[in-house]
Design a protein around this motif. Sequence first.
Motif, PDB file in Angstrom:
ATOM      1  N   TYR A  56      -3.202  -8.160  -6.730  1.00  0.00           N
ATOM      2  CA  TYR A  56      -2.743  -6.769  -6.712  1.00  0.00           C
ATOM      3  C   TYR A  56      -2.859  -6.172  -8.105  1.00  0.00           C
ATOM      4  O   TYR A  56      -2.732  -6.880  -9.111  1.00  0.00           O
ATOM      5  CB  TYR A  56      -1.285  -6.675  -6.242  1.00  0.00           C
ATOM      6  CG  TYR A  56      -1.051  -7.204  -4.863  1.00  0.00           C
ATOM      7  CD1 TYR A  56      -1.402  -6.468  -3.734  1.00  0.00           C
ATOM      8  CD2 TYR A  56      -0.480  -8.464  -4.677  1.00  0.00           C
ATOM      9  CE1 TYR A  56      -1.194  -6.963  -2.467  1.00  0.00           C
ATOM     10  CE2 TYR A  56      -0.260  -8.960  -3.406  1.00  0.00           C
ATOM     11  CZ  TYR A  56      -0.624  -8.210  -2.304  1.00  0.00           C
ATOM     12  OH  TYR A  56      -0.412  -8.707  -1.040  1.00  0.00           O
ATOM     13  N   ASN A  67       0.810  -1.220   0.000  1.00  0.00           N
ATOM     14  CA  ASN A  67       0.000   0.000   0.000  1.00  0.00           C
ATOM     15  C   ASN A  67       0.841   1.267   0.000  1.00  0.00           C
ATOM     16  O   ASN A  67       0.320   2.358  -0.207  1.00  0.00           O
ATOM     17  CB  ASN A  67      -0.930   0.017   1.228  1.00  0.00           C
ATOM     18  CG  ASN A  67      -1.950  -1.097   1.185  1.00  0.00           C
ATOM     19  OD1 ASN A  67      -2.551  -1.355   0.149  1.00  0.00           O
ATOM     20  ND2 ASN A  67      -2.149  -1.772   2.310  1.00  0.00           N
ATOM     21  N   ASN A  68       2.141   1.105   0.243  1.00  0.00           N
ATOM     22  CA  ASN A  68       3.038   2.261   0.305  1.00  0.00           C
ATOM     23  C   ASN A  68       4.364   1.900  -0.357  1.00  0.00           C
ATOM     24  O   ASN A  68       5.230   1.292   0.275  1.00  0.00           O
ATOM     25  CB  ASN A  68       3.280   2.683   1.756  1.00  0.00           C
ATOM     26  CG  ASN A  68       2.027   3.164   2.448  1.00  0.00           C
ATOM     27  OD1 ASN A  68       1.549   4.265   2.205  1.00  0.00           O
ATOM     28  ND2 ASN A  68       1.463   2.318   3.304  1.00  0.00           N
ATOM     29  N   VAL A  97       0.522  -1.413  -8.975  1.00  0.00           N
ATOM     30  CA  VAL A  97       1.218  -1.604  -7.695  1.00  0.00           C
ATOM     31  C   VAL A  97       2.464  -2.459  -7.897  1.00  0.00           C
ATOM     32  O   VAL A  97       3.531  -2.172  -7.348  1.00  0.00           O
ATOM     33  CB  VAL A  97       0.280  -2.271  -6.663  1.00  0.00           C
ATOM     34  CG1 VAL A  97       1.054  -2.672  -5.406  1.00  0.00           C
ATOM     35  CG2 VAL A  97      -0.866  -1.326  -6.304  1.00  0.00           C
TER      36      VAL A  97
END
Length: 291
Positions: free
Chosen positions: A211, A124-125, A215
């Motif tokens: 995903y 997510n980061n 990403v």
Amino acid sequence: MFGECHAHLIMDGLNYKDAISIHKDHVNDEVIRKHLKAYEELGIVFVRDGGDALGVSERARKLAPEYGIDYRTPIFAIHKNGHYGSIVGKGFDTMKEYHVLLKEAKNKGADFIKIMTTGLLDFNNHGQITGTPLDRKEVCEMVHIAHEEGMAVMSHTNGIYGVQAAVEAGVDSVEHGNYIDPETIRELADSDSVWVPTLVTIRNLRGCGRYKESVLDPIIELAAKNLRLAYKYRAKVALGSDAGAYMVLHGKGLMDEYQAFMDILGESGDVRAWLADGEKRIQDTFRRPES
């Protein structure tokens, strides 16, 4: 044929929870033999496991000679409680407790020690690693204790801080090593640590629906860039797929990893010789100490 320098026979590449549950009450020889057969059929005769808490890799090492496989295992990985690692091993709170676990693994015939010093990629980061990495002084002490016991150290490590701390501590191999930079790769190249980048743990996720490509692609591109630098700087690198991880099948995972290297670097005798040297370093270092 190259060897598989990072695998987990306790996992099946499909469903972690289901794979673990098979061995919950007792180690299942039938499943272990199935995975070993997959390696045998592809002519893979060297496998280095990352360990587990249920005794699967320990049992696999006993069965592996039947399949012509030289199988190495830490028995279980060691992590600090409150940090990533319980998935494959046992935890400690104090350095004294760490030493007790190390002795336990050694007494069970571990070929080497595996430590967990960081978490995983934070999908997510981008660029971030989950959890808090172990302090470099703590990592240094863990490696020192293992080496004093005559044991090589395999280190699950990601991120710039984590990899630099592991390399400076003198770990014998760095596993994964995602999200690092040119300076860190230079440090790897100047050290005796072998880097096992396990590229397909991310590359094989493309198209599976877990995903978004947006990403995965930046992670894959950075890993390729770092591999090219590692080759340019002549860091010590070996093939390991993290076989058993999601979408990374036993046996086939190593084929996928090899192809990833060839796609990035181009297939040549020099690249193959470079990888063969890294694997030889793994085979020579990660072996049971003489009693």
